[in-house]
Scaffold this motif. Sequence first.
Motif, PDB file in Angstrom:
ATOM      1  N   GLY A   1       0.817  -1.212   0.000  1.00  0.00           N
ATOM      2  CA  GLY A   1       0.000   0.000   0.000  1.00  0.00           C
ATOM      3  C   GLY A   1       0.848   1.259   0.000  1.00  0.00           C
ATOM      4  O   GLY A   1       0.572   2.214  -0.731  1.00  0.00           O
ATOM      5  N   VAL A   2       1.904   1.247   0.805  1.00  0.00           N
ATOM      6  CA  VAL A   2       2.819   2.404   0.856  1.00  0.00           C
ATOM      7  C   VAL A   2       3.524   2.574  -0.490  1.00  0.00           C
ATOM      8  O   VAL A   2       3.587   3.683  -1.035  1.00  0.00           O
ATOM      9  CB  VAL A   2       3.846   2.229   1.996  1.00  0.00           C
ATOM     10  CG1 VAL A   2       4.913   3.306   1.937  1.00  0.00           C
ATOM     11  CG2 VAL A   2       3.140   2.245   3.336  1.00  0.00           C
ATOM     12  N   LEU A   3       4.051   1.470  -1.028  1.00  0.00           N
ATOM     13  CA  LEU A   3       4.738   1.550  -2.316  1.00  0.00           C
ATOM     14  C   LEU A   3       3.772   1.932  -3.437  1.00  0.00           C
ATOM     15  O   LEU A   3       4.135   2.663  -4.362  1.00  0.00           O
ATOM     16  CB  LEU A   3       5.424   0.222  -2.630  1.00  0.00           C
ATOM     17  CG  LEU A   3       6.586  -0.138  -1.709  1.00  0.00           C
ATOM     18  CD1 LEU A   3       7.092  -1.539  -2.014  1.00  0.00           C
ATOM     19  CD2 LEU A   3       7.694   0.873  -1.832  1.00  0.00           C
ATOM     20  N   GLY A   4       2.536   1.442  -3.364  1.00  0.00           N
ATOM     21  CA  GLY A   4       1.528   1.823  -4.357  1.00  0.00           C
ATOM     22  C   GLY A   4       1.240   3.315  -4.315  1.00  0.00           C
ATOM     23  O   GLY A   4       1.061   3.951  -5.354  1.00  0.00           O
ATOM     24  N   ALA A   5       1.209   3.871  -3.116  1.00  0.00           N
ATOM     25  CA  ALA A   5       0.998   5.318  -2.991  1.00  0.00           C
ATOM     26  C   ALA A   5       2.153   6.087  -3.615  1.00  0.00           C
ATOM     27  O   ALA A   5       1.950   7.098  -4.290  1.00  0.00           O
ATOM     28  CB  ALA A   5       0.837   5.695  -1.518  1.00  0.00           C
ATOM     29  N   VAL A   6       3.373   5.607  -3.418  1.00  0.00           N
ATOM     30  CA  VAL A   6       4.547   6.250  -4.021  1.00  0.00           C
ATOM     31  C   VAL A   6       4.446   6.176  -5.549  1.00  0.00           C
ATOM     32  O   VAL A   6       4.704   7.162  -6.243  1.00  0.00           O
ATOM     33  CB  VAL A   6       5.851   5.602  -3.517  1.00  0.00           C
ATOM     34  CG1 VAL A   6       7.055   6.080  -4.318  1.00  0.00           C
ATOM     35  CG2 VAL A   6       6.039   5.897  -2.041  1.00  0.00           C
ATOM     36  N   LEU A   7       4.081   5.003  -6.074  1.00  0.00           N
ATOM     37  CA  LEU A   7       3.933   4.873  -7.529  1.00  0.00           C
ATOM     38  C   LEU A   7       2.842   5.793  -8.062  1.00  0.00           C
ATOM     39  O   LEU A   7       2.979   6.368  -9.139  1.00  0.00           O
ATOM     40  CB  LEU A   7       3.629   3.418  -7.905  1.00  0.00           C
ATOM     41  CG  LEU A   7       4.783   2.433  -7.757  1.00  0.00           C
ATOM     42  CD1 LEU A   7       4.318   1.015  -8.048  1.00  0.00           C
ATOM     43  CD2 LEU A   7       5.932   2.811  -8.669  1.00  0.00           C
TER      44      LEU A   7
END
Length: 91
Positions: free
Chosen positions: A71-77
Amino acid sequence: MMEPPDTATPNAEVAPRGTGTVLAWTVAVLLVAGGLNWGLAGLFGIDLVARLFGDGTPAARVVYAAIGLAGVLGAVLLLQWKHFVARPGLR
């Protein structure tokens, strides 16, 4: 090396940087799994991760942590989504 975007072809298909990488696909799969788990929990009271791995077991905690990290990495992407590059060869 990647070619610069072709500005002469406004209808060229574009993809955000990072798509197609193993990390991006892993994040996408984990986000879908997490979304399905939350959907089942909200609609039917079924926690699929707990049913598959046991409630509160270390394996279930690893799965929950991986989905949270995704979820955190998806937000960054998503924040990087504005940086589009044209895919070479597509018009």
